[in-house]
Design a protein around this motif. Structure first.
Motif, PDB file in Angstrom:
ATOM      1  N   ASP A  15       0.830  -1.213   0.000  1.00 50.94           N
ATOM      2  CA  ASP A  15       0.000   0.000   0.000  1.00 50.94           C
ATOM      3  C   ASP A  15       0.863   1.261   0.000  1.00 50.94           C
ATOM      4  N   ALA A  54      -4.960   6.129 -12.057  1.00 50.40           N
ATOM      5  CA  ALA A  54      -6.280   5.537 -11.819  1.00 50.40           C
ATOM      6  C   ALA A  54      -6.189   4.016 -11.787  1.00 50.40           C
ATOM      7  N   ALA A  57      -4.697   2.929  -8.486  1.00 51.03           N
ATOM      8  CA  ALA A  57      -5.673   3.089  -7.396  1.00 51.03           C
ATOM      9  C   ALA A  57      -6.752   2.002  -7.472  1.00 51.03           C
ATOM     10  N   LEU A  58      -7.230   1.730  -8.681  1.00 51.02           N
ATOM     11  CA  LEU A  58      -8.278   0.709  -8.842  1.00 51.02           C
ATOM     12  C   LEU A  58      -7.765  -0.687  -8.467  1.00 51.02           C
ATOM     13  N   PHE A  60      -5.000  -1.632  -6.648  1.00 56.42           N
ATOM     14  CA  PHE A  60      -4.423  -1.917  -5.329  1.00 56.42           C
ATOM     15  C   PHE A  60      -5.182  -1.266  -4.173  1.00 56.42           C
ATOM     16  N   PHE A  61      -5.618  -0.007  -4.334  1.00 58.39           N
ATOM     17  CA  PHE A  61      -6.364   0.625  -3.239  1.00 58.39           C
ATOM     18  C   PHE A  61      -7.797   0.085  -3.192  1.00 58.39           C
ATOM     19  N   MET A  62      -8.376  -0.155  -4.368  1.00 63.05           N
ATOM     20  CA  MET A  62      -9.760  -0.629  -4.404  1.00 63.05           C
ATOM     21  C   MET A  62      -9.830  -2.145  -4.628  1.00 63.05           C
ATOM     22  N   HIS A  63      -8.671  -2.786  -4.606  1.00 64.97           N
ATOM     23  CA  HIS A  63      -8.538  -4.246  -4.593  1.00 64.97           C
ATOM     24  C   HIS A  63      -9.134  -4.953  -5.814  1.00 64.97           C
ATOM     25  N   LEU A  64      -9.145  -4.295  -6.957  1.00 67.27           N
ATOM     26  CA  LEU A  64      -9.622  -4.983  -8.154  1.00 67.27           C
ATOM     27  C   LEU A  64      -8.625  -6.047  -8.619  1.00 67.27           C
ATOM     28  N   ASN A  67      -9.757  -9.589  -7.711  1.00 64.32           N
ATOM     29  CA  ASN A  67     -11.005 -10.165  -8.219  1.00 64.32           C
ATOM     30  C   ASN A  67     -11.087  -9.968  -9.734  1.00 64.32           C
ATOM     31  N   LEU A  70     -14.718  -9.182 -11.344  1.00 69.16           N
ATOM     32  CA  LEU A  70     -15.177  -7.814 -11.071  1.00 69.16           C
ATOM     33  C   LEU A  70     -14.332  -6.801 -11.839  1.00 69.16           C
ATOM     34  N   VAL A  74     -16.024  -4.034 -14.252  1.00 63.56           N
ATOM     35  CA  VAL A  74     -15.854  -2.583 -14.073  1.00 63.56           C
ATOM     36  C   VAL A  74     -15.188  -1.973 -15.296  1.00 63.56           C
TER      37      VAL A  74
ATOM     38  N   PHE B  26     -19.596 -12.293  -8.805  1.00 65.47           N
ATOM     39  CA  PHE B  26     -18.137 -12.155  -8.672  1.00 65.47           C
ATOM     40  C   PHE B  26     -17.669 -12.394  -7.235  1.00 65.47           C
ATOM     41  N   ILE B  40     -19.346   2.984 -10.884  1.00 66.75           N
ATOM     42  CA  ILE B  40     -19.366   2.952 -12.354  1.00 66.75           C
ATOM     43  C   ILE B  40     -20.263   4.070 -12.894  1.00 66.75           C
ATOM     44  N   LEU B  85      -4.411   6.576   1.810  1.00 63.97           N
ATOM     45  CA  LEU B  85      -3.542   5.659   2.563  1.00 63.97           C
ATOM     46  C   LEU B  85      -4.059   5.480   3.986  1.00 63.97           C
ATOM     47  N   LEU B  88      -6.890   3.144   3.992  1.00 62.07           N
ATOM     48  CA  LEU B  88      -6.446   1.752   3.865  1.00 62.07           C
ATOM     49  C   LEU B  88      -5.969   1.207   5.207  1.00 62.07           C
ATOM     50  N   LEU B 188     -14.019   2.292  -0.363  1.00 65.81           N
ATOM     51  CA  LEU B 188     -14.090   2.233  -1.830  1.00 65.81           C
ATOM     52  C   LEU B 188     -14.541   3.575  -2.399  1.00 65.81           C
ATOM     53  N   HIS B 191     -11.752   6.167  -2.050  1.00 65.95           N
ATOM     54  CA  HIS B 191     -10.699   5.997  -3.063  1.00 65.95           C
ATOM     55  C   HIS B 191     -11.189   6.489  -4.432  1.00 65.95           C
ATOM     56  N   LEU B 195      -9.548   9.115  -6.897  1.00 66.63           N
ATOM     57  CA  LEU B 195      -9.290   8.762  -8.295  1.00 66.63           C
ATOM     58  C   LEU B 195      -9.786   9.858  -9.253  1.00 66.63           C
ATOM     59  N   MET B 198      -7.541  12.820  -9.602  1.00 63.27           N
ATOM     60  CA  MET B 198      -6.365  12.618 -10.451  1.00 63.27           C
ATOM     61  C   MET B 198      -6.615  13.088 -11.887  1.00 63.27           C
TER      62      MET B 198
END
Lengths: 103, 211
Positions: A15, A54, A57-58, A60-64, A67, A70, A74, B26, B40, B85, B88, B188, B191, B195, B198
């Motif tokens: 992180d 982006a 962030a998606l 590692f921070f949002m854990h995509l 999965n 998912l 997305v 999922f 989304i 951070l 997290l 989520l 973050h 995002l 950015m």
């Protein structure tokens, strides 16, 4: 039936590494802003850096990254919607170049 | 075994079908999936706004470049990235069962959000004092101010909503009404707000920097 999502445990080290990476990338954007290049070049370079940010962030921070299903869900929906919006650029060029009152 | 539960010609039984139909998509819990669907949809909203900004900027000759300094926006970016951070850290503490630590880090994240909003409002006040409003722009086309206040305002609204959500969910988590999963879902959203920033920074601020 389980409703719990499987979690891959990873330490804070990753992180923090991603956080530092994002700071560096943000710094690169500020650096690009002071380059002696055209607005179009600046826009392209900044957008590429923003997309990398982006993505980090998606994932590692949002854990995509944990999965796969998912992640594709997305990615496909978001990218399709954003790509669908790009049809209008040609009209913006027409407004500044093609119309009788241009220039 | 009931007749409904029997497999016929290789087809799934009712109980198997029920399990398939009610299994989370999922392997993501329903609440988290709802947040992803919101993200989304909201990303499409922001993409629409930023596209409208790009379209207008591209089609308008003599687009103003009123920003002289990047210090404020750089500090705001640093705060927002750092708040991701801290969020997290809070979520990981919650998943480890350390409730006091999780609550503390979530509240630090909320404070960072308040700080970000305060800096944002200070910047707005500075621009308003120079004569920029939603329908008036002292540096040229009024479209600049309209788009600037609309896009940054929409983002600020999200940050404000996020701060309220962090405080509410944090307090309820501390009180035992919410679980670590609820903190993760709020994270989520936080973050996502980070995002979006950015993209807002380079397009709305850095491309309009006066050289």
């Amino acid at each position: 039936m389980t409703t719990a999502e499987p979690h891959k445990s990873s330490g804070m080290g990753k992180d923090i590494a991603v956080y530092v990476g994002l700071l560096v990338l943000a710094g690169i954007q500020f650096f690009i802003a002071y380059q002696n290049i055209s607005v179009q070049q600046m826009f392209e370079r900044m957008l590429i850096v923003a997309m990398i940010e982006a993505g980090l962030a998606l994932l590692f921070f949002m854990h995509l990254a944990d999965n796969r299903g998912l992640r594709w869900f997305v990615l496909i929906f978001t990218v399709l919607v954003i790509l669908g919006m790009q049809y209008g650029w040609t009209d913006s060029y027409r407004l500044i170049n093609g119309v009788p009152w241009a220039h | 075994m009931s007749q409904a539960d029997l497999s016929i010609h290789g087809q799934v039984s009712r109980s198997q079908a029920t399990e398939i139909m009610t299994a989370p998509a999922f392997s993501v819990p329903a609440k988290k999936m709802a947040m992803w669907l919101f993200i989304i949809a909201d990303s499409a909203t922001f993409a629409g706004c930023l596209f409208a900004y790009g379209f207008t900027r591209n089609a308008t000759p003599n687009w103003p470049t009123p920003f002289h300094s990047i210090t404020n926006v750089a500090v705001m970016t640093l705060i927002l990235l750092t708040s991701s951070l801290t969020m997290l850290i809070g979520v990981r503490a919650a998943q480890a069962g350390d409730k006091p630590k999780a609550f503390r880090w979530v509240m630090i994240t909320a404070v960072a959000g308040v700080l970000f909003a305060a800096l944002h409002l200070r910047e707005w006040m500075g621009m308003i004092s120079e004569g920029a409003t939603l329908f008036h722009n002292p540096w040229g086309t009024p479209l600049f101010s309209s788009l600037f206040f609309s896009i940054t305002g929409l983002h600020l609204l999200h940050v404000t909503g996020g701060v309220v959500a962090l405080i509410a969910v944090g307090i309820r988590y501390q009180g035992g009404r919410y679980k670590a999963d609820d903190l993760e879902i709020t994270g989520l959203y936080w973050h996502f707000v980070d995002l979006v920033w950015m993209f807002v920074v380079p397009l709305v601020y850095l491309l309009n920097l006066s050289h």
